[in-house]
Design an enzyme around this catalytic site. Sequence first.
Site, PDB file in Angstrom:
ATOM      1  N   VAL A  60      61.871  58.994  -0.998  1.00 55.51           N
ATOM      2  CA  VAL A  60      60.821  59.818  -0.684  1.00 55.51           C
ATOM      3  C   VAL A  60      61.126  61.309  -0.526  1.00 55.51           C
ATOM      4  O   VAL A  60      60.289  62.351  -0.421  1.00 55.51           O
ATOM      5  CB  VAL A  60      59.880  59.313   0.472  1.00 55.51           C
ATOM      6  CG1 VAL A  60      59.268  57.845  -0.051  1.00 55.51           C
ATOM      7  CG2 VAL A  60      60.440  59.191   1.718  1.00 55.51           C
ATOM      8  N   ASN A  86      54.562  53.806   3.349  1.00 53.77           N
ATOM      9  CA  ASN A  86      55.035  53.173   4.362  1.00 53.77           C
ATOM     10  C   ASN A  86      56.555  53.684   4.642  1.00 53.77           C
ATOM     11  O   ASN A  86      56.760  53.230   5.958  1.00 53.77           O
ATOM     12  CB  ASN A  86      55.203  51.547   3.782  1.00 53.77           C
ATOM     13  CG  ASN A  86      55.945  50.643   4.672  1.00 53.77           C
ATOM     14  OD1 ASN A  86      55.467  50.261   5.776  1.00 53.77           O
ATOM     15  ND2 ASN A  86      57.228  50.590   4.342  1.00 53.77           N
ATOM     16  N   TYR A 156      53.439  56.501  27.607  1.00 52.23           N
ATOM     17  CA  TYR A 156      53.094  57.831  28.198  1.00 52.23           C
ATOM     18  C   TYR A 156      54.403  58.462  28.273  1.00 52.23           C
ATOM     19  O   TYR A 156      54.829  59.696  28.165  1.00 52.23           O
ATOM     20  CB  TYR A 156      51.958  57.999  29.258  1.00 52.23           C
ATOM     21  CG  TYR A 156      51.810  59.123  29.963  1.00 52.23           C
ATOM     22  CD1 TYR A 156      51.236  60.285  29.289  1.00 52.23           C
ATOM     23  CD2 TYR A 156      52.638  59.532  31.343  1.00 52.23           C
ATOM     24  CE1 TYR A 156      51.211  61.518  29.906  1.00 52.23           C
ATOM     25  CE2 TYR A 156      52.394  60.567  31.896  1.00 52.23           C
ATOM     26  CZ  TYR A 156      51.822  61.611  31.357  1.00 52.23           C
ATOM     27  OH  TYR A 156      51.666  63.027  31.695  1.00 52.23           O
ATOM     28  N   LYS A 160      61.515  58.546  24.345  1.00 53.96           N
ATOM     29  CA  LYS A 160      62.021  58.476  23.252  1.00 53.96           C
ATOM     30  C   LYS A 160      61.216  58.609  21.815  1.00 53.96           C
ATOM     31  O   LYS A 160      61.810  58.381  20.830  1.00 53.96           O
ATOM     32  CB  LYS A 160      62.899  57.014  23.284  1.00 53.96           C
ATOM     33  CG  LYS A 160      61.793  55.930  23.259  1.00 53.96           C
ATOM     34  CD  LYS A 160      62.391  54.577  23.151  1.00 53.96           C
ATOM     35  CE  LYS A 160      61.542  53.366  23.067  1.00 53.96           C
ATOM     36  NZ  LYS A 160      62.058  52.166  23.224  1.00 53.96           N
TER      37      LYS A 160
HETATM   38  P1  NAP Z   1      62.436  49.141   8.532  1.00 50.19           P
HETATM   39  O1  NAP Z   1      62.482  47.600   8.672  1.00 50.19           O
HETATM   40  O2  NAP Z   1      63.385  50.034   8.946  1.00 50.19           O
HETATM   41  O3  NAP Z   1      61.884  49.721   6.954  1.00 50.19           O
HETATM   42  C1  NAP Z   1      61.822  51.042   6.645  1.00 50.19           C
HETATM   43  C2  NAP Z   1      61.846  51.202   5.244  1.00 50.19           C
HETATM   44  O4  NAP Z   1      61.660  52.524   4.840  1.00 50.19           O
HETATM   45  C3  NAP Z   1      63.005  50.566   4.514  1.00 50.19           C
HETATM   46  O5  NAP Z   1      62.595  50.103   3.137  1.00 50.19           O
HETATM   47  C4  NAP Z   1      63.785  51.869   4.196  1.00 50.19           C
HETATM   48  O6  NAP Z   1      64.757  51.782   3.287  1.00 50.19           O
HETATM   49  C5  NAP Z   1      62.554  52.797   3.918  1.00 50.19           C
HETATM   50  N1  NAP Z   1      62.875  54.380   4.180  1.00 50.19           N
HETATM   51  C6  NAP Z   1      63.533  54.966   4.892  1.00 50.19           C
HETATM   52  N2  NAP Z   1      63.947  56.230   4.681  1.00 50.19           N
HETATM   53  C7  NAP Z   1      63.400  56.278   3.109  1.00 50.19           C
HETATM   54  C8  NAP Z   1      63.469  57.052   2.144  1.00 50.19           C
HETATM   55  N3  NAP Z   1      63.849  58.564   2.332  1.00 50.19           N
HETATM   56  N4  NAP Z   1      62.753  56.971   0.706  1.00 50.19           N
HETATM   57  C9  NAP Z   1      62.538  55.548   0.641  1.00 50.19           C
HETATM   58  N5  NAP Z   1      62.473  54.757   1.512  1.00 50.19           N
HETATM   59  C10 NAP Z   1      62.808  55.065   2.853  1.00 50.19           C
HETATM   60  O7  NAP Z   1      60.999  49.609   9.433  1.00 50.19           O
HETATM   61  P2  NAP Z   1      59.602  49.112   9.419  1.00 50.19           P
HETATM   62  O8  NAP Z   1      59.335  48.769  10.855  1.00 50.19           O
HETATM   63  O9  NAP Z   1      59.211  48.261   8.129  1.00 50.19           O
HETATM   64  O10 NAP Z   1      58.754  50.469   9.413  1.00 50.19           O
HETATM   65  C11 NAP Z   1      57.702  50.645   8.226  1.00 50.19           C
HETATM   66  C12 NAP Z   1      56.725  51.669   8.720  1.00 50.19           C
HETATM   67  O11 NAP Z   1      56.093  51.225   9.713  1.00 50.19           O
HETATM   68  C13 NAP Z   1      57.422  52.882   9.087  1.00 50.19           C
HETATM   69  O12 NAP Z   1      56.722  54.351   8.529  1.00 50.19           O
HETATM   70  C14 NAP Z   1      57.247  52.877  10.645  1.00 50.19           C
HETATM   71  O13 NAP Z   1      57.179  54.178  11.093  1.00 50.19           O
HETATM   72  C15 NAP Z   1      55.953  52.035  10.748  1.00 50.19           C
HETATM   73  N6  NAP Z   1      55.850  51.458  12.028  1.00 50.19           N
HETATM   74  C16 NAP Z   1      56.625  50.408  12.387  1.00 50.19           C
HETATM   75  C17 NAP Z   1      56.429  49.889  13.695  1.00 50.19           C
HETATM   76  C18 NAP Z   1      57.265  48.633  14.180  1.00 50.19           C
HETATM   77  O14 NAP Z   1      56.989  48.460  15.189  1.00 50.19           O
HETATM   78  N7  NAP Z   1      58.100  48.242  13.267  1.00 50.19           N
HETATM   79  C19 NAP Z   1      55.512  50.342  14.396  1.00 50.19           C
HETATM   80  C20 NAP Z   1      54.488  51.189  14.006  1.00 50.19           C
HETATM   81  C21 NAP Z   1      54.740  52.050  12.878  1.00 50.19           C
HETATM   82  P3  NAP Z   1      66.547  51.495   3.599  1.00 50.19           P
HETATM   83  O15 NAP Z   1      66.194  50.036   3.321  1.00 50.19           O
HETATM   84  O16 NAP Z   1      67.066  52.235   2.513  1.00 50.19           O
HETATM   85  O17 NAP Z   1      66.874  51.980   4.628  1.00 50.19           O
END
Ligand code: NAP
Length: 245
Positions: A60, A86, A156, A160
């Site tokens: 992205v 996502n 709050y 981090k």
């Molecule tokens: P994750 O397991 O780390 O997965 C993140 C995904 O995003 C991976 O597929 C990663 O690819 C991909 N990604 C990162 N940079 C990218 C780029 N430049 N282009 C394309 N893909 C990219 O994290 P997750 O927990 O599933 O998070 C997914 C979403 O949920 C995120 O937006 C996060 O902010 C949101 N979120 C997560 C939580 C939580 O508690 N887990 C809570 C609130 C919101 P690679 O495998 O190549 O690294």
Amino acid sequence: MKSALITGANKGIGFETAKQLLQKGFYVYIGSRDLKNGLEAVQKLNAEGFNTVEAVQLDVTDDNSVKNAREAIGKKTDRLDVLINNAGINGGAPYTALDAETEQFMAAFNTNVFGVARVTKAFIALLRKSAEPRIVNVSTSVGSLYLQSNPNWLAYDFGKYAVYGSSKAAMNMYTVHLAYELRDTAFKINAVCPGYTKTDFTNHNGGEIEAAGKRIIKYALIGQNGPTGKFFSEETNPETGEIPW
Ligand code: NAP
């Protein structure tokens, strides 16, 4: 058959969301910045009996990658029904407002904000061809300005989140503007927090990934009378799901 593109769908919440949309009968494009990981994700889904799925290389943060993904998907279909932005990162430590380096902010904004805008702009023409286009921008409750400035909010004093939260707050504002610009169309565009979830992102702390996927697909499948331009976190507000920006 309806179709969906999910960025960062090779693992984590994106992968689970792909699986749940496949269960609903969608054709799913798994966006993966490393095509090999995307192909492995497709293999796993194939092994579970899902065949209406393919991987597409999509970083992205990279204009060319997004352009190539748009061209590749455009050759397969003349319509996209759902876009789930996502892919997300936390920007890397240090995370607090004063300790973080500019590089951390730039990395987080590049993926979480500019990436969302870049992918949305690239795919909007395909989405416009859908009778019921839906965009879900995957956000987080710690990107809520209203909540984060409330001393009673559970996060709050979680300094981090200064980098990550700032980027998701900016993405939220993008969502508000996008929904406004498309307000007189069939689009439904919302920001959705999946909840604190066990993935690599959280070192596998948090709730079950199935719940996170369910929270996201709810807004990918929302009906014509459903909301647009809103922010949802069922974890924060189990009653209606809606939370303040
Ligand atoms: P994750 O397991 O780390 O997965 C993140 C995904 O995003 C991976 O597929 C990663 O690819 C991909 N990604 C990162 N940079 C990218 C780029 N430049 N282009 C394309 N893909 C990219 O994290 P997750 O927990 O599933 O998070 C997914 C979403 O949920 C995120 O937006 C996060 O902010 C949101 N979120 C997560 C939580 C939580 O508690 N887990 C809570 C609130 C919101 P690679 O495998 O190549 O690294």
